[in-house]
Scaffold this active site. Structure first.
Site, PDB file in Angstrom:
ATOM      1  N   HIS A 146       0.909  -1.153   0.000  1.00  0.00           N
ATOM      2  CA  HIS A 146       0.000   0.000   0.000  1.00  0.00           C
ATOM      3  C   HIS A 146       0.942   1.196   0.000  1.00  0.00           C
ATOM      4  CE1 HIS A 146      -3.936  -1.758   0.407  1.00  0.00           C
ATOM      5  NE2 HIS A 146      -3.580  -2.488   1.440  1.00  0.00           N
ATOM      6  N   ARG A 195      -3.837  -0.965  -4.918  1.00  0.00           N
ATOM      7  CA  ARG A 195      -4.365   0.405  -5.000  1.00  0.00           C
ATOM      8  C   ARG A 195      -5.901   0.439  -4.961  1.00  0.00           C
ATOM      9  NH1 ARG A 195      -6.734   4.275  -5.367  1.00  0.00           N
ATOM     10  NH2 ARG A 195      -6.212   6.343  -6.149  1.00  0.00           N
ATOM     11  N   LYS A 196      -6.519  -0.688  -5.278  1.00  0.00           N
ATOM     12  CA  LYS A 196      -8.000  -0.739  -5.277  1.00  0.00           C
ATOM     13  C   LYS A 196      -8.609   0.470  -5.967  1.00  0.00           C
ATOM     14  CE  LYS A 196      -8.569  -3.593  -1.096  1.00  0.00           C
ATOM     15  NZ  LYS A 196      -7.223  -3.586  -0.503  1.00  0.00           N
ATOM     16  N   PHE A 197      -8.253   0.678  -7.228  1.00  0.00           N
ATOM     17  CA  PHE A 197      -8.851   1.757  -8.012  1.00  0.00           C
ATOM     18  C   PHE A 197     -10.367   1.588  -8.000  1.00  0.00           C
ATOM     19  CE2 PHE A 197      -4.650   1.077 -10.017  1.00  0.00           C
ATOM     20  CZ  PHE A 197      -4.132   2.363  -9.923  1.00  0.00           C
ATOM     21  N   GLY A 257     -13.027   5.465 -15.761  1.00  0.00           N
ATOM     22  CA  GLY A 257     -11.847   5.111 -16.547  1.00  0.00           C
ATOM     23  C   GLY A 257     -10.845   6.238 -16.689  1.00  0.00           C
ATOM     24  N   THR A 298     -10.253   8.878 -14.870  1.00  0.00           N
ATOM     25  CA  THR A 298      -9.576   9.250 -13.621  1.00  0.00           C
ATOM     26  C   THR A 298      -8.563   8.186 -13.198  1.00  0.00           C
ATOM     27  OG1 THR A 298     -11.504  10.509 -12.915  1.00  0.00           O
ATOM     28  CG2 THR A 298      -9.962   9.852 -11.187  1.00  0.00           C
ATOM     29  N   ARG A 336      -0.464  -9.063   8.912  1.00  0.00           N
ATOM     30  CA  ARG A 336      -0.060  -9.006  10.319  1.00  0.00           C
ATOM     31  C   ARG A 336       0.418 -10.342  10.854  1.00  0.00           C
ATOM     32  NH1 ARG A 336      -5.418  -5.793  11.857  1.00  0.00           N
ATOM     33  NH2 ARG A 336      -6.007  -6.747   9.856  1.00  0.00           N
TER      34      ARG A 336
END
Ligand code: S5P
Length: 257
Positions: free
Chosen positions: A59, A89-91, A95, A97, A227
């Site tokens: 991240h 990144r989980k866009f 499109g 942007t 973790r």
């Protein structure tokens, strides 16, 4: 069930091929989620668990002292230890942007991340936008077809529609973030976060399943562990445990079919 490297032969996307081949070569289906906020910590994780993993998931926007040297060093470590880089990144925008978010800004993600992922809530235009930047660079995309936290909305028709979007874009979409194998197609790689050595959760809705269940029962391909590894006092030893558990579950699945 075909092996990872047998599946590699069937894939057209170069990153999918490379990942599946390296998993069998290196005998690992472990990805680390390196969710730390300094450059030094991130590089330490990459170098310490690098020998155990097929994929380093970042991240990058949580790293407080990010600079371009971090990316150069991550790429060097990826080369040294033979793993790929996945920017989580989980866009999630239109499109036009996401093209900028992928290529421009401070991070220039498309220049270094072998793999990125996106939500499918905006519809197929998000895939098209990312593909316009990433395809010619040989990059690859994962769709978030399911999520791990309690109460999440990525299920049912949403997941089904996400599968269709993947099937319409097989040159660039190489698989899913999912809790299980969603469809039996060799070139879709299923990656599952929310993994620890014991079933459980955290106090913010995260839910954990074990490597045995995820790879063996749920028929996923890659376990993503955060973790469970980086909070351990001995990261290298802990990563070895996850690697072994994930690999044994893969071998057991192979021998059944
Ligand atoms: O549904 C999801 C999707 C992702 S990519 N659930 C997740 O937990 N993740 C990511 O996996 C999350 O952003 C984090 O980086 C990692 C899980 O970390 P852990 O510390 O809970 O193992």
């Amino acid at each position: 069930m075909p092996s990872y490297s047998e599946r590699a032969k069937l894939c057209t996307n170069p990153t999918a091929k490379k990942l599946l081949d390296l998993m069998d070569d290196k005998q690992t289906n472990l990805s680390i989620a390196a969710d730390v906020i300094t450059k030094a910590e991130l590089l330490k994780i990459a170098n310490t668990v690098g020998p155990e993993i097929c994929l380093l998931k970042t991240h990058i926007d949580i790293v407080e002292d990010f600079d371009t040297d971090l990316v150069i060093q991550l790429q060097r470590l990826a080369e040294k230890h033979n793993f790929l880089l996945f920017e989580d990144r989980k866009f999630a925008d239109i499109g036009n942007t996401v093209k900028h978010q992928y290529q421009d800004g401070i991070y220039h993600i498309a220049d270094w991340a072998d793999i990125v992922n996106c939500h499918t809530v905006p519809g197929p235009g998000i895939i098209q936008g990312l593909k316009e930047i990433g395809l010619s660079k040989g990059r690859a995309l994962l769709l978030l077809a399911e999520m791990t936290p309690k109460g999440n909305l990525a299920k049912g028709a949403y997941t089904e529609e996400s599968l269709k979007m993947a099937q319409d874009n097989k040159d660039f979409v190489i698989g899913f973030i999912t809790t299980r194998q969603l469809i039996d197609e060799p070139c879709f790689i299923n990656m599952t976060p929310g993994v620890q050595l014991a079933v459980g959760g955290d106090n913010l809705g995260q839910q954990y399943n074990t490597p045995e269940n995820v790879i063996g029962k749920q028929k996923s391909d890659i376990i993503i562990v955060g973790r469970g590894i980086y909070e351990s006092a001995d990261m290298a030893a802990e990563a070895k445990k996850y690697r072994e558990a994930g690999w044994l579950a893969y071998q057991a699945r192979m021998s059944k079919s």
